[in-house]
Write an enzyme that holds these catalytic residues in place. Structure first.
Site, PDB file in Angstrom:
ATOM      1  N   ALA A   1     -11.526  -4.902  14.335  1.00  0.00           N
ATOM      2  CA  ALA A   1     -11.305  -6.314  14.656  1.00  0.00           C
ATOM      3  C   ALA A   1     -10.142  -6.876  13.844  1.00  0.00           C
ATOM      4  CB  ALA A   1     -12.575  -7.120  14.393  1.00  0.00           C
TER       5      ALA A   1
ATOM      6  N   GLY B   1       0.817  -1.206   0.000  1.00  0.00           N
ATOM      7  CA  GLY B   1       0.000   0.000   0.000  1.00  0.00           C
ATOM      8  C   GLY B   1       0.845   1.247   0.000  1.00  0.00           C
ATOM      9  N   GLY B   2       1.919   1.217  -0.786  1.00  0.00           N
ATOM     10  CA  GLY B   2       2.901   2.298  -0.730  1.00  0.00           C
ATOM     11  C   GLY B   2       2.740   3.386  -1.767  1.00  0.00           C
TER      12      GLY B   2
ATOM     13  N   ASN C   1       1.412  -2.177   5.347  1.00  0.00           N
ATOM     14  CA  ASN C   1       0.573  -0.985   5.469  1.00  0.00           C
ATOM     15  C   ASN C   1      -0.753  -1.110   4.734  1.00  0.00           C
ATOM     16  OD1 ASN C   1       0.072   2.086   5.779  1.00  0.00           O
ATOM     17  ND2 ASN C   1       0.141   1.797   3.547  1.00  0.00           N
TER      18      ASN C   1
ATOM     19  N   TYR D   1     -13.097  -3.176  10.645  1.00  0.00           N
ATOM     20  CA  TYR D   1     -11.721  -2.691  10.541  1.00  0.00           C
ATOM     21  C   TYR D   1     -10.974  -2.874  11.853  1.00  0.00           C
ATOM     22  CZ  TYR D   1      -7.928   0.717   9.982  1.00  0.00           C
ATOM     23  OH  TYR D   1      -6.700   1.333   9.945  1.00  0.00           O
TER      24      TYR D   1
END
Length: 240
Positions: free
Chosen positions: A149, A13-14, A82, A147
């Protein structure tokens, strides 16, 4: 500062937000960086912005085959997990598909990326893993059930991995951001994100670069005796 010279880092997720800010910080620290994302056009733009020591891999972390290809293609010393889905919605409004897709990306994909990457790190003599979780992993926030959890699950995995991989000189930690001003969060949460920021002791949302600095510290040699912990970068959110 080039204390990461010679290191190779992978940031999932960069291509934007916290992930891009982290990739930039790692590049500035001397590392070669691979960034991942689902959008090839955005990925190429991010790669060009980061410079010649950056590469891009198009991967959806909810796709097991894609995660496996990613892990087999690159050998890394630093892994920053990420990438995540962060759906907003009350529990009674969530459906099974949204629940499953979120856990597939946030937990299953991350889990098997670590499982494939850790043996390579062991062979290379060690490494550092940072899992980006969230303030809501340890704090109740309406609309964040799925999210939160998923991120709580990741925080427990981090503790387990710190014990499993510590003897092999692999450190595993969490960075738990509070509300952060990114385009993705704004698109999903809207004004709620700003409201959460105003309710913090520091009274504002974070800039992605502030989260990136915490991640950078934990993967750097300066954090050489830190593993299995969660660094809360949340403007005091967990204190109230």
């Amino acid at each position: 500062m080039t204390e990461l010279a010679g290191s190779t880092a992978l940031v999932t997720g960069g291509t934007a937000g916290i992930g891009f800010a982290t990739a930039r910080r790692l590049v500035d620290g001397g590392a070669s960086v691979i960034i991942t994302g689902r959008n090839p056009q955005r990925g190429q733009q991010a790669k060009e912005n980061l410079g010649p020591t950056a590469r891009f891999a198009a991967v959806d972390m909810a796709d097991p085959a894609g995660v496996e290809r990613l892990a087999k293609k690159y050998e890394v010393d630093i892994l920053v997990n990420n990438a995540a889905r962060f759906p907003a919605g009350l529990t009674v409004d969530q459906d099974e598909n949204e629940f499953g897709h979120t856990f597939a990306a946030n937990v299953r994909g991350l889990y098997f990326l670590v499982a494939e990457t850790a043996p390579v790190m062991i062979r290379r003599g060690g490494g550092a893993i940072v899992n980006v979780t969230s303030m809501v992993a340890s704090k109740g926030v309406p609309g964040a059930s799925v999210y939160s959890a998923s991120k709580a699950a990741v925080e427990q995995l981090t503790r387990t991995w710190a014990v499993e991989f510590g003897p092999h000189n692999i450190r595993v930690n969490n960075v738990a951001p509070g509300p952060t001003a990114t385009e993705g969060v704004a698109a999903e949460w809207g004004e709620t994100n700003d409201e959460l920021g105003r309710a913090l002791p520091l009274g504002r949302t974070a800039d992605p670069t502030e989260i990136a600095e915490a991640i950078y510290f934990l993967v750097s040699p300066r954090a050489s005796f830190i593993t299995g912990t969660t660094l809360h970068v949340d403007g005091g959110g967990t204190a109230v």
